[in-house]
Design a protein around this motif. Structure first.
Motif, PDB file in Angstrom:
ATOM      1  N   ASP A  67       0.830  -1.196   0.000  1.00 46.72           N
ATOM      2  CA  ASP A  67       0.000   0.000   0.000  1.00 46.72           C
ATOM      3  C   ASP A  67       0.866   1.249   0.000  1.00 46.72           C
ATOM      4  O   ASP A  67       2.092   1.186   0.086  1.00 46.72           O
ATOM      5  N   VAL A  68       0.233   2.398  -0.118  1.00 38.93           N
ATOM      6  CA  VAL A  68       0.927   3.677  -0.273  1.00 38.93           C
ATOM      7  C   VAL A  68       0.452   4.636   0.808  1.00 38.93           C
ATOM      8  O   VAL A  68      -0.745   4.682   1.125  1.00 38.93           O
ATOM      9  N   TYR A  69       1.379   5.409   1.385  1.00 38.88           N
ATOM     10  CA  TYR A  69       0.981   6.451   2.321  1.00 38.88           C
ATOM     11  C   TYR A  69       1.557   7.790   1.867  1.00 38.88           C
ATOM     12  O   TYR A  69       2.630   7.864   1.281  1.00 38.88           O
ATOM     13  N   ASP A  70       0.807   8.860   2.122  1.00 38.78           N
ATOM     14  CA  ASP A  70       1.219  10.209   1.749  1.00 38.78           C
ATOM     15  C   ASP A  70       2.176  10.765   2.785  1.00 38.78           C
ATOM     16  O   ASP A  70       1.957  10.640   3.997  1.00 38.78           O
ATOM     17  N   VAL A  71       3.225  11.392   2.305  1.00 36.83           N
ATOM     18  CA  VAL A  71       4.203  11.998   3.211  1.00 36.83           C
ATOM     19  C   VAL A  71       4.868  13.165   2.491  1.00 36.83           C
ATOM     20  O   VAL A  71       5.129  13.109   1.289  1.00 36.83           O
ATOM     21  N   ASP A  72       5.119  14.251   3.224  1.00 40.13           N
ATOM     22  CA  ASP A  72       5.739  15.447   2.646  1.00 40.13           C
ATOM     23  C   ASP A  72       7.258  15.439   2.783  1.00 40.13           C
ATOM     24  O   ASP A  72       7.974  16.088   2.037  1.00 40.13           O
ATOM     25  N   SER A  73       7.755  14.670   3.733  1.00 41.63           N
ATOM     26  CA  SER A  73       9.189  14.665   4.010  1.00 41.63           C
ATOM     27  C   SER A  73       9.976  13.949   2.919  1.00 41.63           C
ATOM     28  O   SER A  73       9.505  12.990   2.312  1.00 41.63           O
ATOM     29  N   ASP A  74      11.199  14.452   2.660  1.00 41.01           N
ATOM     30  CA  ASP A  74      12.071  13.818   1.676  1.00 41.01           C
ATOM     31  C   ASP A  74      12.832  12.630   2.257  1.00 41.01           C
ATOM     32  O   ASP A  74      13.457  11.873   1.511  1.00 41.01           O
ATOM     33  N   LEU A 120       3.170  -6.805   4.952  1.00 40.24           N
ATOM     34  CA  LEU A 120       2.648  -5.507   4.548  1.00 40.24           C
ATOM     35  C   LEU A 120       3.827  -4.607   4.208  1.00 40.24           C
ATOM     36  O   LEU A 120       4.759  -4.458   5.009  1.00 40.24           O
ATOM     37  N   VAL A 121       3.798  -4.043   3.010  1.00 42.90           N
ATOM     38  CA  VAL A 121       4.846  -3.125   2.567  1.00 42.90           C
ATOM     39  C   VAL A 121       4.215  -1.751   2.377  1.00 42.90           C
ATOM     40  O   VAL A 121       3.324  -1.581   1.539  1.00 42.90           O
ATOM     41  N   HIS A 122       4.664  -0.766   3.155  1.00 41.61           N
ATOM     42  CA  HIS A 122       4.128   0.591   3.092  1.00 41.61           C
ATOM     43  C   HIS A 122       5.118   1.464   2.317  1.00 41.61           C
ATOM     44  O   HIS A 122       6.232   1.720   2.789  1.00 41.61           O
ATOM     45  N   LEU A 123       4.709   1.927   1.128  1.00 38.39           N
ATOM     46  CA  LEU A 123       5.571   2.740   0.290  1.00 38.39           C
ATOM     47  C   LEU A 123       5.197   4.210   0.408  1.00 38.39           C
ATOM     48  O   LEU A 123       4.013   4.563   0.282  1.00 38.39           O
ATOM     49  N   PRO A 124       6.164   5.105   0.591  1.00 40.77           N
ATOM     50  CA  PRO A 124       5.864   6.531   0.495  1.00 40.77           C
ATOM     51  C   PRO A 124       5.355   6.853  -0.904  1.00 40.77           C
ATOM     52  O   PRO A 124       5.800   6.258  -1.891  1.00 40.77           O
ATOM     53  N   SER A 125       4.423   7.796  -1.020  1.00 45.58           N
ATOM     54  CA  SER A 125       3.787   8.076  -2.307  1.00 45.58           C
ATOM     55  C   SER A 125       4.799   8.443  -3.388  1.00 45.58           C
ATOM     56  O   SER A 125       4.659   8.031  -4.545  1.00 45.58           O
ATOM     57  N   GLY A 126       5.833   9.197  -3.036  1.00 45.94           N
ATOM     58  CA  GLY A 126       6.830   9.591  -4.028  1.00 45.94           C
ATOM     59  C   GLY A 126       7.553   8.403  -4.630  1.00 45.94           C
ATOM     60  O   GLY A 126       7.806   8.347  -5.832  1.00 45.94           O
ATOM     61  N   VAL A 127       7.883   7.425  -3.807  1.00 46.89           N
ATOM     62  CA  VAL A 127       8.564   6.215  -4.280  1.00 46.89           C
ATOM     63  C   VAL A 127       7.611   5.340  -5.081  1.00 46.89           C
ATOM     64  O   VAL A 127       7.961   4.796  -6.139  1.00 46.89           O
ATOM     65  N   ALA A 128       6.386   5.219  -4.606  1.00 47.94           N
ATOM     66  CA  ALA A 128       5.410   4.334  -5.258  1.00 47.94           C
ATOM     67  C   ALA A 128       5.089   4.776  -6.678  1.00 47.94           C
ATOM     68  O   ALA A 128       4.676   3.963  -7.503  1.00 47.94           O
ATOM     69  N   GLN A 129       5.285   6.050  -6.977  1.00 48.91           N
ATOM     70  CA  GLN A 129       4.962   6.559  -8.309  1.00 48.91           C
ATOM     71  C   GLN A 129       6.181   6.682  -9.220  1.00 48.91           C
ATOM     72  O   GLN A 129       6.071   7.212 -10.332  1.00 48.91           O
ATOM     73  N   SER A 130       7.327   6.181  -8.789  1.00 50.12           N
ATOM     74  CA  SER A 130       8.540   6.351  -9.604  1.00 50.12           C
ATOM     75  C   SER A 130       9.482   5.159  -9.492  1.00 50.12           C
ATOM     76  O   SER A 130      10.704   5.325  -9.510  1.00 50.12           O
ATOM     77  N   LEU A 131       8.936   3.964  -9.407  1.00 50.95           N
ATOM     78  CA  LEU A 131       9.767   2.772  -9.305  1.00 50.95           C
ATOM     79  C   LEU A 131      10.283   2.336 -10.670  1.00 50.95           C
ATOM     80  O   LEU A 131       9.706   2.672 -11.705  1.00 50.95           O
ATOM     81  N   GLY A 132      11.365   1.590 -10.656  1.00 53.53           N
ATOM     82  CA  GLY A 132      11.928   1.046 -11.890  1.00 53.53           C
ATOM     83  C   GLY A 132      11.312  -0.311 -12.193  1.00 53.53           C
ATOM     84  O   GLY A 132      10.252  -0.413 -12.805  1.00 53.53           O
TER      85      GLY A 132
END
Length: 277
Positions: A67-74, A120-132
């Motif tokens: 799943d994906v979670y929203d986060v503002d931090s880099d 359960l794998v929790h992906l930050p939204s930025g990573v989840a939208q830019s995987l290889g």
């Protein structure tokens, strides 16, 4: 975090917890629905998301939810939670930009059954939208994937069920020995489906430039946009081919509109159907 009860996984709102990269944080669990009522333990790993480009998961038995979670931090973390029984836990590490999570399965000391566990794998939204490259292997487990974008999605299914929804990738590769695979998303470049047995359903919002389907004894359904333009070359063997598109047939070729995209179908038996979304 995830709430597990009676063998079902329910996702609630998730707030990531900070931890050192790759650290293991065992947490006691009240759930005893795994493996005949034995007490389960929750093991958590945290990985620096900025160091992860590719994702590979191989799971022997049980279930996997991404799943994906929203986060503002880099400096967000990828959180990996495993609920398991006993001392044997999955391997999880990052090498050369690839996060690899692997559980081959361990025999239950009280029976010949393979010990099942939940991941359960929790992906930050930025990573989840830019995987290889995302490679998921189900040996005898169930996968659930939502809201992800990558360059290449690879699904290897020995058995079990794989449910992928709202995933965008340049290319999709599916190999199914048995089990059920359902994929819904957008795949613009290349789709490859190889089915020895089982059921495979792929629905894409755009028509891939190239699609190759090989069926030994399974059933494959490919859903394309209503305005799709393609030429399908079909070697049916003892299998059954059908389509809901208004196709002009000439021998083994089915032409829809101007045939801008190519589809090759090879069957020994089983069935292939190309449908409209």
């Amino acid at each position: 975090i995830g709430c597990v009860s009676c063998g079902a996984v329910m996702l609630l709102s998730y707030v990531p917890r900070q931890g050192s990269e790759g650290s293991d944080m065992p947490v006691a669990s009240d759930d005893d629905s795994l493996n005949g009522g034995e007490a389960a333990v929750l093991v958590e790993h945290a990985f620096d998301a900025s160091e992860v480009r590719d994702l590979s998961i191989s799971w022997r038995a049980g279930s996997v939810v991404i799943d994906v979670y929203d986060v503002d931090s880099d400096d967000a973390d990828i959180i990996v939670e495993e609920e398991c029984v006993g001392d044997e836990t999955a391997e999880a590490d990052v090498r050369h930009g690839e996060l690899t999570i692997r559980r081959e399965g361990f025999e239950n000391a009280l029976s010949d059954d393979v010990v099942a566990s939940r991941l359960l794998v929790h992906l930050p939204s930025g990573v989840a939208q830019s995987l290889g490259v995302v490679h998921l292997e189900s040996q005898s487990s169930d996968f659930e994937v939502r809201d992800m974008a990558c360059e290449l999605l690879q699904l290897d299914v020995v058995s079990g069920e794989v449910d992928v929804e709202d995933v965008r990738a340049g290319s999709l590769e599916v190999e199914a020995e048995s089990g059920d695979v359902e994929v819904d998303g957008s795949f613009a470049e290349h789709v490859s489906i190889k089915a020895a047995a089982g059921d495979v359903e792929v629905s894409t919002a755009v028509t891939p430039t190239r699609t190759a389907i090989e069926v030994a004894s399974g059933d494959v359904e490919l859903k394309l946009p209503r305005k799709a333009s393609f030429a399908a070359w079909v070697q049916a063997g003892a299998g059954d081919f059908s389509t809901s598109f208004d196709a002009r047939q000439s021998g083994e070729t089915y032409l829809v509109r101007k045939g801008r995209n190519s589809i090759s179908v090879s069957m020994e038996s089983g069935s292939v159907r190309i449908d409209q979304r």
